[in-house]
Design a protein around this motif. Structure first.
Motif, PDB file in Angstrom:
ATOM      1  N   PRO A 110       6.863  58.550  19.093  1.00  0.00           N
ATOM      2  CA  PRO A 110       6.814  58.465  17.634  1.00  0.00           C
ATOM      3  C   PRO A 110       5.448  58.729  17.023  1.00  0.00           C
ATOM      4  N   MET A 111       4.416  58.794  17.848  1.00  0.00           N
ATOM      5  CA  MET A 111       3.069  58.969  17.321  1.00  0.00           C
ATOM      6  C   MET A 111       2.793  60.431  16.956  1.00  0.00           C
ATOM      7  N   GLY A 112       1.763  60.631  16.129  1.00  0.00           N
ATOM      8  CA  GLY A 112       1.355  61.978  15.762  1.00  0.00           C
ATOM      9  C   GLY A 112       0.167  62.422  16.594  1.00  0.00           C
ATOM     10  N   VAL A 113       0.147  63.690  16.963  1.00  0.00           N
ATOM     11  CA  VAL A 113      -0.956  64.234  17.761  1.00  0.00           C
ATOM     12  C   VAL A 113      -2.300  64.021  17.065  1.00  0.00           C
ATOM     13  N   TYR A 114      -2.281  63.976  15.745  1.00  0.00           N
ATOM     14  CA  TYR A 114      -3.500  63.859  14.947  1.00  0.00           C
ATOM     15  C   TYR A 114      -3.959  62.399  14.783  1.00  0.00           C
ATOM     16  N   GLU A 115      -3.250  61.433  15.350  1.00  0.00           N
ATOM     17  CA  GLU A 115      -3.580  60.012  15.172  1.00  0.00           C
ATOM     18  C   GLU A 115      -4.565  59.530  16.243  1.00  0.00           C
ATOM     19  N   HIS A 116      -5.688  60.220  16.328  1.00  0.00           N
ATOM     20  CA  HIS A 116      -6.696  59.876  17.339  1.00  0.00           C
ATOM     21  C   HIS A 116      -7.282  58.490  17.102  1.00  0.00           C
ATOM     22  N   ASP A 117      -7.374  58.090  15.844  1.00  0.00           N
ATOM     23  CA  ASP A 117      -7.985  56.795  15.543  1.00  0.00           C
ATOM     24  C   ASP A 117      -7.078  55.626  15.929  1.00  0.00           C
ATOM     25  N   ILE A 118      -5.781  55.884  16.058  1.00  0.00           N
ATOM     26  CA  ILE A 118      -4.828  54.844  16.435  1.00  0.00           C
ATOM     27  C   ILE A 118      -4.588  54.850  17.936  1.00  0.00           C
ATOM     28  N   HIS A 119      -4.531  56.027  18.518  1.00  0.00           N
ATOM     29  CA  HIS A 119      -4.205  56.174  19.941  1.00  0.00           C
ATOM     30  C   HIS A 119      -5.352  56.914  20.633  1.00  0.00           C
ATOM     31  N   SER A 120      -6.227  56.153  21.250  1.00  0.00           N
ATOM     32  CA  SER A 120      -7.437  56.748  21.829  1.00  0.00           C
ATOM     33  C   SER A 120      -7.145  57.657  23.010  1.00  0.00           C
ATOM     34  N   CYS A 131       9.345  67.721  22.286  1.00  0.00           N
ATOM     35  CA  CYS A 131       9.043  67.037  21.035  1.00  0.00           C
ATOM     36  C   CYS A 131       7.527  66.770  20.928  1.00  0.00           C
ATOM     37  N   LEU A 132       7.079  65.511  21.043  1.00  0.00           N
ATOM     38  CA  LEU A 132       5.644  65.259  21.020  1.00  0.00           C
ATOM     39  C   LEU A 132       4.943  66.063  22.111  1.00  0.00           C
ATOM     40  N   GLY A 133       5.593  66.209  23.268  1.00  0.00           N
ATOM     41  CA  GLY A 133       5.013  67.008  24.340  1.00  0.00           C
ATOM     42  C   GLY A 133       4.760  68.447  23.924  1.00  0.00           C
ATOM     43  N   TYR A 146       0.647  68.838  12.432  1.00  0.00           N
ATOM     44  CA  TYR A 146       0.542  68.139  11.157  1.00  0.00           C
ATOM     45  C   TYR A 146       1.914  67.643  10.700  1.00  0.00           C
ATOM     46  N   PRO A 147       1.949  66.679   9.744  1.00  0.00           N
ATOM     47  CA  PRO A 147       3.231  66.225   9.206  1.00  0.00           C
ATOM     48  C   PRO A 147       3.957  67.373   8.522  1.00  0.00           C
ATOM     49  N   GLY A 148       5.256  67.461   8.780  1.00  0.00           N
ATOM     50  CA  GLY A 148       6.006  68.608   8.276  1.00  0.00           C
ATOM     51  C   GLY A 148       6.596  68.422   6.897  1.00  0.00           C
ATOM     52  N   GLY A 149       6.639  67.206   6.407  1.00  0.00           N
ATOM     53  CA  GLY A 149       7.119  66.991   5.050  1.00  0.00           C
ATOM     54  C   GLY A 149       8.569  66.571   4.948  1.00  0.00           C
ATOM     55  N   SER A 150       9.334  66.667   6.057  1.00  0.00           N
ATOM     56  CA  SER A 150      10.716  66.203   6.026  1.00  0.00           C
ATOM     57  C   SER A 150      11.117  65.739   7.423  1.00  0.00           C
ATOM     58  N   MET A 151      12.050  64.818   7.468  1.00  0.00           N
ATOM     59  CA  MET A 151      12.554  64.298   8.735  1.00  0.00           C
ATOM     60  C   MET A 151      13.758  65.133   9.164  1.00  0.00           C
ATOM     61  N   GLU A 152      13.643  65.772  10.323  1.00  0.00           N
ATOM     62  CA  GLU A 152      14.762  66.523  10.898  1.00  0.00           C
ATOM     63  C   GLU A 152      15.404  65.623  11.954  1.00  0.00           C
ATOM     64  N   VAL A 208      22.158  70.399  19.468  1.00  0.00           N
ATOM     65  CA  VAL A 208      21.249  69.560  20.244  1.00  0.00           C
ATOM     66  C   VAL A 208      20.576  68.571  19.298  1.00  0.00           C
ATOM     67  N   LEU A 209      20.008  67.530  19.874  1.00  0.00           N
ATOM     68  CA  LEU A 209      19.435  66.464  19.054  1.00  0.00           C
ATOM     69  C   LEU A 209      18.043  66.840  18.558  1.00  0.00           C
ATOM     70  N   HIS A 210      17.837  66.640  17.262  1.00  0.00           N
ATOM     71  CA  HIS A 210      16.523  66.784  16.628  1.00  0.00           C
ATOM     72  C   HIS A 210      16.123  65.409  16.098  1.00  0.00           C
ATOM     73  N   TRP A 211      14.819  65.081  16.294  1.00  0.00           N
ATOM     74  CA  TRP A 211      14.356  63.781  15.788  1.00  0.00           C
ATOM     75  C   TRP A 211      12.835  63.862  15.645  1.00  0.00           C
ATOM     76  N   HIS A 212      12.379  64.395  14.521  1.00  0.00           N
ATOM     77  CA  HIS A 212      10.929  64.544  14.319  1.00  0.00           C
ATOM     78  C   HIS A 212      10.652  64.826  12.845  1.00  0.00           C
ATOM     79  N   SER A 213       9.396  64.644  12.476  1.00  0.00           N
ATOM     80  CA  SER A 213       8.949  65.048  11.140  1.00  0.00           C
ATOM     81  C   SER A 213       7.614  65.782  11.194  1.00  0.00           C
ATOM     82  N   ASP A 214       7.033  65.924  12.382  1.00  0.00           N
ATOM     83  CA  ASP A 214       5.791  66.691  12.542  1.00  0.00           C
ATOM     84  C   ASP A 214       6.117  68.106  12.998  1.00  0.00           C
ATOM     85  N   THR A 215       5.162  68.995  12.798  1.00  0.00           N
ATOM     86  CA  THR A 215       5.321  70.370  13.234  1.00  0.00           C
ATOM     87  C   THR A 215       3.955  70.927  13.612  1.00  0.00           C
TER      88      THR A 215
END
Length: 233
Positions: A56-66, A89-91, A104-110, A135-142
């Motif tokens: 569920p984390m974002g690749v850009y969340e370096h300050d939260i996930h070191s 997905c995140l991978g 970056y955040p994509g602006g909508s939840m797919e 197939v299953l989609h579950w993300h909001s980043d792109t």
């Protein structure tokens, strides 16, 4: 025996349906969680195959996930050597970042089951098994498409759903591994806020999972099996 390492960003997002073709291809599977104290010292260039799953984390969340910048740095070293790597997905977003692209955040939840639209390159790739399969989609980043890769699939919401580089790198934004794994219930209960954002009904998603899940997993296994058979040494 060849070694495959699965990187789990959260325990509830494992390789699921992809395990069978990975094992059938002759790999001994090991797993490591990013929350493990051993992760920062892990050598991602050592495994014959690296599989990075979702989270569920974002690749850009370096300050939260070191651990994120460390993973990207190690992944970049692996990709520089063109070692077999699969991201889901995140991978897939991690792969894009390691190749220098913006995530970056994509602006909508797919969220939900729907087919991906294959382009010419996708139809001539292992993704051909997914043609017309929900197939299953579950993300909001792109992510921006990295330089030097081939785009394989899109949806109306997100243009960049899958890409490859040569035979050894495959990145999938969607979850073709999910459809028969009981952890889907954990997704529904733990990520309940996503359902509200996407205006999705949990009951309807459970029914879609029952209706489309087995077909999605069968197609996903065929895709991964073909991809693994085409890896370059």
């Amino acid at each position: 025996m060849k070694k495959a390492l699965i990187v789990r960003h959260v325990p509830r997002e494992g390789a699921a349906g992809f395990l069978r073709p990975i094992e059938a291809a002759g790999y001994e599977i090991e797993r490591i969680d990013v929350a493990s104290p051993d992760f920062l010292d892990a050598d991602l260039c050592t495994p014959d195959l690296l599989i990075m799953m979702g989270g569920p984390m974002g690749v850009y969340e370096h300050d939260i996930h070191s651990w994120i910048p460390h993973q990207i740095e190690k992944l970049a070293a692996r990709l520089e050597q063109d070692l077999p790597t699969l991201g889901v997905c995140l991978g897939s977003q991690m792969i894009a970042a390691a190749l220098g692209a913006r995530v970056y955040p994509g602006g909508s939840m797919e969220l939900g089951f729907q087919p991906v639209m294959l382009n010419g390159a996708g139809a001539d790739s292992p993704l051909r098994h997914l043609d017309g399969v929900p197939v299953l989609h579950w993300h909001s980043d792109t992510f921006d498409l990295p330089v030097g890769v081939d785009l394989l699939a899109s949806t109306t919401s997100y243009a960049h759903q899958a890409f490859r580089r040569g035979r050894n790198l495959l990145a999938l934004q969607f979850h073709a591994e999910m459809g028969e794994d009981p952890r889907f219930e954990d997704w529904l209960t733990h990520f309940w806020a996503d359902l509200d954002i996407a205006r999705q009904c949990g009951i309807a998603l459970r029914q879609d999972h029952a209706d489309h899940g087995p077909g999605a997993v069968a197609a996903g296994r065929a895709m991964i099996g073909e991809w693994l058979s085409g890896l370059e040494a």
